[in-house]
Design a protein around this motif. Structure first.
Motif, mmCIF file in Angstrom:
data_model
loop_
_atom_site.group_PDB
_atom_site.id
_atom_site.type_symbol
_atom_site.label_atom_id
_atom_site.label_comp_id
_atom_site.label_asym_id
_atom_site.label_seq_id
_atom_site.Cartn_x
_atom_site.Cartn_y
_atom_site.Cartn_z
ATOM 1 N N LEU A 77 0.892 -1.117 0.000
ATOM 2 C CA LEU A 77 0.000 0.000 0.000
ATOM 3 C C LEU A 77 0.944 1.183 0.000
ATOM 4 O O LEU A 77 1.804 1.253 0.823
ATOM 5 N N LEU A 78 0.778 2.087 -0.887
ATOM 6 C CA LEU A 78 1.679 3.218 -0.913
ATOM 7 C C LEU A 78 1.601 3.948 0.411
ATOM 8 O O LEU A 78 0.537 4.297 0.866
ATOM 9 N N GLY B 207 3.898 -4.830 12.532
ATOM 10 C CA GLY B 207 4.338 -4.425 11.204
ATOM 11 C C GLY B 207 5.074 -5.479 10.418
ATOM 12 O O GLY B 207 5.323 -5.292 9.221
ATOM 13 N N PHE B 208 5.447 -6.602 11.060
ATOM 14 C CA PHE B 208 6.209 -7.645 10.357
ATOM 15 C C PHE B 208 5.393 -8.933 10.307
ATOM 16 O O PHE B 208 5.109 -9.541 11.339
ATOM 17 N N ASN B 209 5.006 -9.340 9.088
ATOM 18 C CA ASN B 209 4.196 -10.532 8.870
ATOM 19 C C ASN B 209 4.929 -11.547 8.017
ATOM 20 O O ASN B 209 5.669 -11.184 7.091
ATOM 21 N N LYS C 130 6.340 -9.603 4.800
ATOM 22 C CA LYS C 130 6.207 -8.181 4.508
ATOM 23 C C LYS C 130 6.469 -7.390 5.782
ATOM 24 O O LYS C 130 6.285 -7.890 6.903
ATOM 25 N N TYR C 131 6.881 -6.151 5.586
ATOM 26 C CA TYR C 131 7.197 -5.298 6.728
ATOM 27 C C TYR C 131 6.740 -3.878 6.425
ATOM 28 O O TYR C 131 6.956 -3.356 5.320
ATOM 29 N N GLU C 132 6.093 -3.261 7.394
ATOM 30 C CA GLU C 132 5.663 -1.874 7.269
ATOM 31 C C GLU C 132 5.965 -1.145 8.572
ATOM 32 O O GLU C 132 5.609 -1.616 9.651
ATOM 33 N N TYR D 77 8.051 0.475 3.713
ATOM 34 C CA TYR D 77 7.375 -0.811 3.562
ATOM 35 C C TYR D 77 8.175 -1.677 2.584
ATOM 36 O O TYR D 77 8.865 -1.170 1.691
ATOM 37 N N ALA D 78 8.092 -2.997 2.776
ATOM 38 C CA ALA D 78 8.826 -3.922 1.912
ATOM 39 C C ALA D 78 8.168 -5.290 2.003
ATOM 40 O O ALA D 78 7.470 -5.604 2.972
#
Length: 641
Positions: A16-17, A411-413, A455-457, A462-463
């Motif tokens: 998501l931007l 934030g880290f999945n 994924k990490y936000e 985000y990445a």
């Protein structure tokens, strides 16, 4: 032995931007983003804002910013979508819930849509959730069109919008007009009409690509809105026409066996949607639809006139129930495809085929804990086919899916999913049903897709990364003049992205590597209806919000050289390339719905062959493809009142 089940859980992954951009005009709302399979089961979401600013004109423009999706074909009529290297014929595609079935002609594209009319596009890559529909071997693409309430300014009951644009590469222009308003409170009517005209496309060396000129008419009529607090209804009619002088095989250059002739292509889709919202347990959603897709070749010097139509009718009905921590979706769907093909040479009779699919499905998203999501589902489908020589085929199969998404820390999945998809025998390509037959022993196709990733936000950063391993067993295509199972299509790869936003600047870098192979041999441009091999793809996207009314953007797409090809003596290596686009979007008058957009496609006038386009067949005087378009200045003016 590979079971006839379809299983997949979508990993949550993607971007998501981080920065939200101001939407300057209610009418401009389209974006492309890539996500993994969450409870919403979407890998890519596209809404209108970015498409309006970059002045998207065709399928290539719609997906230009996404590394997992490539669009081949220099002209609109020959464009095909490839998701992770697999052609759109391997995916379920729908417009407002109406399935776009069948394949008209393998030498040109089968899908047509006007970007200006789009509100949102969702793409799910790989076999996935039960709600993706029957036979979604390579995933699903769902287009959703705008309605009156998307265009009405707050507090307004009626409105109108006019647009005009000019494009230098093919000396083309585009004009459209839309009227919209509320017929009664909360029930809106939209009528939108557009016309596009342009000469032949020019490549990066300034050479014209003959017979790529276009003339299109598009229209959308939609009545939609709330009948009351519980009931929403939408009735829409979407029409698109593209006639002109084309080559018999539009994605090849002219040759002694590729003559120009008059072609007529059109698509019309009629859709009725109804939604009932009744609380936690009862939330019905139903869709009835009919789509006609037609292609005609007029007065071919050898074959005379050929005229064919694929008509798809169907329905989908499902209910969504929320029970404690479960979101449960369950329902039925039905689809009927009829292909009719007429020719006037040698007294040839008309050819017809009919295929039907019945399906039951269920999908559950269970929040086991605040940090752990389990999603699981299944569908069962029955297929029936009567082909052009009255052979009858019947098959049925089970398609389950399962997946986990776990938030390790805020934030880290991490996520993992597995899905299978079953596709029974279906109608053949329209323009070959008069001379190609089905193998009497033709078997169903079965796909499986495994994905793992993370994924990490965190704040503005985000990445994410997703690894996938897919296989389609007993894939079907023509072998000579017979449609039959030709082997197993394997596809392994990785998709990744990272992004950051600071102040008025946001940046995103995405990457995709896909390696589709048929029985261990890389797919080539000649593997029509299956897919093709594409070099590793990188996409860099930057936006700068100079002020509230002014935005600049830059997009760069880099594709690495493809060295692993099926047979170097037939299909050459594909050279790498980098293509740059820029845009400026300006609202010059405060309080007025006037917007100006200037974009430049292929800024450096790069001469290149898109890896998703047919390039060349070594030694063949016929199978020689077109290069992609060179530099194109585009200017658009939009005024709503």
């Amino acid at each position: 032995m590979f079971s006839s089940t379809v299983f997949k859980l979508s990993p949550l992954s993607i971007a998501l931007l981080a920065a939200s951009h101001t939407t300057y005009a209610k009418v401009d709302i389209e974006v492309i983003e890539v996500t993994g399979k969450t409870p919403a089961s979407v890998d890519i979401t596209i809404d209108a804002d970015q498409l309006a600013k970059s002045q998207a004109q065709d399928l290539n423009d719609i997906f230009r910013k996404n590394a997992e999706v490539s669009v081949g074909g220099s002209s609109g009529v020959s464009q095909k979508i490839y998701v992770r290297g697999l052609e759109d014929t391997m995916l379920n595609v729908s417009i407002d819930g109406a399935e776009q079935s069948g394949n008209l002609f393998h030498h040109q594209g089968r899908l047509s849509i006007e970007p200006e009319l789009l509100k949102q596009v969702d793409v799910s890559a790989g076999a996935g959730r039960a709600t993706d529909g029957p036979g979604a071997l390579g995933g699903a693409i769902k287009f959703k069109t705008k309605d009156a309430h998307d265009l009405l300014a707050p507090g307004d009951k009626f409105g109108a919008m006019v647009k005009g644009g000019y494009y230098t590469n093919n000396d083309g222009y585009k004009a459209s007009a839309s009227l919209y308003g509320e017929v009664v409170d909360q029930l809106g009517l939209l009528a939108s009409f557009g016309y596009v005209d342009g000469d032949n496309i020019k490549d990066g060396e300034g050479e014209e690509q003959p017979y790529t000129a276009l003339e299109q008419q598009v229209a959308l009529l939609k009545l939609s809105g709330q009948l009351n607090d519980a009931n929403y209804v939408s009735v829409s009619y979407d029409y698109r026409n593209d006639d002109g002088t084309r080559l018999n095989r539009p994605h090849f250059k002219p040759s002694i066996k590729n003559e120009p002739l008059e072609q007529e292509t059109d698509r019309s889709t009629l859709t009725l949607n109804h939604k009932y919202t009744g609380g936690e347990l009862l939330n019905f959603d139903s869709t009835l639809y009919s789509t006609n897709s037609r292609l005609a070749h007029k007065d071919h010097p050898k074959w005379g006139t050929s005229d064919g139509t694929i008509k798809t009718t169907g329905l989908k009905f499902f209910n969504t129930s929320k029970v404690t921590d479960h979101t449960l979706i369950y329902g039925i769907d039905y689809k009927n495809d009829k292909a009719e093909f007429e020719t006037n040479y040698d007294g040839k009779k008309d050819d017809k085929e009919k295929g039907t699919v019945y399906g039951l499905f269920i999908q559950d998203d269970w929040m086991i804990t605040e940090d752990l999501l389990l999603t699981a589902g299944a569908r069962y489908d029955w297929y029936e086919l009567t082909d052009n020589i009255d052979q009858e085929f019947k098959s049925s199969g089970f398609s389950p899916n399962v997946g986990l998404d776990y938030q390790i820390v805020s934030g880290f999945n991490v996520f993992a999913s597995y899905a299978q998809a079953f596709r029974g025998q279906q109608i053949k390509e329209l323009f070959v049903i008069d001379y190609r037959e089905n193998d009497p022993n033709r078997q169903p196709e079965e796909a499986r897709n495994l994905e793992v990733g993370a994924k990490y936000e965190h704040e503005a950063f985000y990445a994410g990364i997703t690894f996938f391993d897919s296989v389609i067993k007993d894939v079907v295509t023509n072998e000579g003049s017979v449609y039959t199972n030709v082997g197993d299509l394997d596809n392994q790869g990785v998709s990744a992205y990272l992004g950051y936003a600071i102040s008025d600047i946001s940046a995103k870098l995405s990457y995709n590597q896909s390696r589709p192979e048929l029985d261990g041999v890389p797919l080539s441009d000649g593997d029509s209806t299956l897919g093709t091999s594409i070099g590793d793809t990188w996409v860099l996207d930057l936006t700068y919000q100079a002020m509230d009314s002014l935005e600049f953007g830059w997009n760069a797409r880099f594709v690495e050289r493809l060295t692993k090809v099926s047979d170097p003596s037939i299909y050459p290596e594909k050279p790498g390339y980098g293509v740059h686009d820029v845009y400026a979007y300006w609202m010059p008058v405060e309080g007025e719905d006037l917007s100006l957009a200037l974009s430049i496609k292929n800024v450096f006038d790069k001469y290149y062959f898109d890896h998703a386009s047919y390039m060349e067949y070594i030694g063949s005087p016929i199978a020689q493809g077109y290069a992609s378009a060179g530099r194109d200045f585009r200017f658009n003016v939009t005024y709503a009142f």
